[in-house]
Enzyme design. Structure first.
Site, short mmCIF file in Angstrom:
data_model
loop_
_atom_site.label_atom_id
_atom_site.label_comp_id
_atom_site.label_asym_id
_atom_site.label_seq_id
_atom_site.Cartn_x
_atom_site.Cartn_y
_atom_site.Cartn_z
N MET A 81 0.81 -1.21 0.00
CA MET A 81 0.00 0.00 0.00
C MET A 81 0.85 1.28 0.00
SD MET A 81 -3.06 -0.97 2.67
CE MET A 81 -4.07 0.44 2.18
N HIS A 82 0.19 2.38 -0.35
CA HIS A 82 0.67 3.75 -0.11
C HIS A 82 1.79 4.25 -1.02
CE1 HIS A 82 -1.70 3.29 3.50
NE2 HIS A 82 -0.84 2.49 4.07
N ASP A 241 -2.61 -5.04 -0.29
CA ASP A 241 -2.14 -6.32 0.26
C ASP A 241 -2.92 -6.78 1.49
OD1 ASP A 241 -1.06 -4.29 1.86
OD2 ASP A 241 1.01 -4.96 1.67
#
Length: 508
Positions: A81-82, A241
């Site tokens: 992520m991110h 994820d």
């Protein structure tokens, strides 16, 4: 026979998985990619390395499964992520991707909360406080420190969505990953264009957003050639994820919780409504299940701490294990099995990359406390396993205090592969824990999402009920749970005592 392909772009590697349309896993393959830490607190990767590892792992898994490319019905994507991928109008990468565990954006986080009106108002708007790992602070940092490159930026993608672009030529994302940007209206499951404009960000920088099982594009001729597949295969939205791992573990209904110890550590609870921690210690985001949510916490260095130990303090054994074709982690845990619970008063604080949950503290540092001449490396290993699990328990206690139901705790990731670590989790959580018939997590969740998108199953819950089966249940020991409760209390006090010193160290 038709098959499904799941691809998970992780922090250290990409995993590809092929299953039949009844969920039977035929093969998996993994290809590694490097990570760069050019300065303390910085964490970056080259998106081209993700694509190379994706191509390598897909070709490898197809070879292992011995199936024809024509049999692949649909592809699901999962990813870390991110991370921020900055692209120009020609789809070219302008800068290394800034990752989820990067800590450079403290100033930008303060700016975002100020623009929102307060931390409380930001949480009300997007479900979460501003944290250095999230995407929006990275974008503001990039705009400030790389203005010439930001001026060229035409699109900003998350890691798995960059792989989608390389596969299909299409810009797209989905709700679970978009939830981690701080630019997404989590309650209403759409981009928050008004908040983007407050940050002086053009909404056109961000891709269209769909639900996780929705088909977003088809594999292009170019993508198919590089992957060794056939063009025209449907590619669904996929999931971040954590959300994909929850699907892969069947954590898709009220009362189910997933304890995932991978590079990071995640305590993830499914929810039918968007419950929010007013203090922002845990995150509220859209789950991969249509119209439902999740509440989870993420500690930045869980299995990653064990990997660091392997790389720095077990180099001889690591090389020896390759020769013997044994898992180095198995050998190290065998050492830890010789040590009694509590590691004879040795504590490990696992903050090697700063911390996110429950301590929003980018300055936090890892350490062993309580070392004596009696302690051995085996004590250090066991205390590391216990320290990581204490951090996981911090997040579990927050969820319980929010009255989030945690009737079933399913274990996944590296922390689920060891009998010792599974029992440590049961004892510290003071709860029964279970494993399931597969440990493939996000990649398997991506396969399930692909199957729903291809109409193999009518919805995600039906799919999970059909193919995710509980395998083993471990009960806690009441004596060890009492012991660990005392140790966890001391662990908490050690962080509280040292937090100001961590900040002092950072300023030296």
């Amino acid at each position: 026979m038709a098959h499904l392909l799941g691809i998970d772009i992780g922090t250290s590697s990409t995993k590809s998985l092929i299953s039949t349309t009844d969920g039977n896993i035929l093969a998996t393959a993994t290809a590694t990619h490097p990570i760069s830490m050019p300065r303390p607190g910085f964490s970056e990767q080259n998106p081209h390395d993700w694509w190379n590892s994706t191509c390598q792992s897909v070709r490898s898994v197809m070879h292992k499964a011995s199936i024809s490319p024509e049999s692949i019905l649909a592809i699901g994507l999962s990813g870390q992520m991110h991370g921020s991928v900055f692209l120009n109008k020609n789809h070219e990468v302008l800068h290394p991707a800034i990752l989820w565990n990067d800590q450079r954006t403290v100033t930008e986080c303060d700016m975002i909360e100020s623009i929102a009106g307060s931390k409380k108002k930001l949480i009300q708007a997007v479900g979460n406080p501003a944290l250095p790992g999230f995407t929006a602070p990275k974008i503001l940092w990039f705009r400030k420190h790389k203005p010439d490159l930001f001026e060229q930026t035409a699109k900003i993608l998350l890691p798995k969505d960059y792989i989608r672009l390389r596969m299909t030529g299409t810009y797209a994302t989905e709700v679970s990953d978009a939830s981690g940007t701080l630019l997404f209206d989590v309650n209403n499951r759409k981009w928050d264009h008004a908040f983007m404009r407050k940050l002086h960000l053009d909404p056109s920088l961000f891709p269209d957003c769909a639900e996780s099982h929705v088909v977003t594009a088809e594999l292009s001729d170019t993508g198919a050639k590089e992957l060794g597949l056939q063009s025209g295969i449907s590619v669904v939205g996929g999931a971040a994820d954590n959300a994909a791992a929850a699907v892969g573990n069947g954590v898709v209904q009220h009362g189910h919780l997933c304890s995932s110890i991978g590079t990071s550590g995640v305590m993830y609870a499914h929810s039918e409504v968007p419950e929010v921690d007013p203090h922002g210690r845990v995150h509220t985001m859209c789950s991969a299940v249509d119209g439902e949510w999740c509440i989870f916490g993420c500690m930045l260095s869980a299995g990653g701490a064990f990997q660091w130990f392997r790389n720095q303090l077990a180099t001889f054994e690591f090389e020896q294990s390759k020769t013997l074709n044994q898992s180095i982690y198995t050998l190290l845990i065998e050492e830890a099995c010789k040590i009694q619970p509590g590691s004879e008063g040795l504590f490990f604080l696992p903050y090697l990359a700063g911390e996110r949950c429950p301590h929003m503290d980018p300055d936090a540092r890892g350490c062993w406390i309580g070392l004596t001449q009696r302690h051995t490396r085996a004590h250090m290993i066991r205390s590391l396993l216990e320290g990581v699990t204490f951090g996981m328990n911090d997040m579990l206690q927050i969820l319980r205090n929010m009255d989030i139901s945690t009737e079933i705790i399913r274990l996944t990731g590296g922390g689920a592969k060891s009998n010792l670590w599974r029992q440590i989790q049961a004892d510290i959580y003071n709860s029964p824990v279970t494993t399931i018939n597969t440990s493939e997590g996000p990649a398997y969740g991506a396969v399930i999402l692909a199957g729903v998108g291809a109409d193999i199953w009518p919805d995600i819950q039906t799919a999970c009920k059909a193919i995710v089966i509980e395998k083993e249940k471990l009960n806690p020991s009441s004596d060890r749970s009492v012991l660990y409760a005392r140790y966890h209390n001391q662990y908490t006090k050690l962080y509280q005592a040292l937090s100001s010193q961590f900040r002092s160290i950072e300023k030296i």
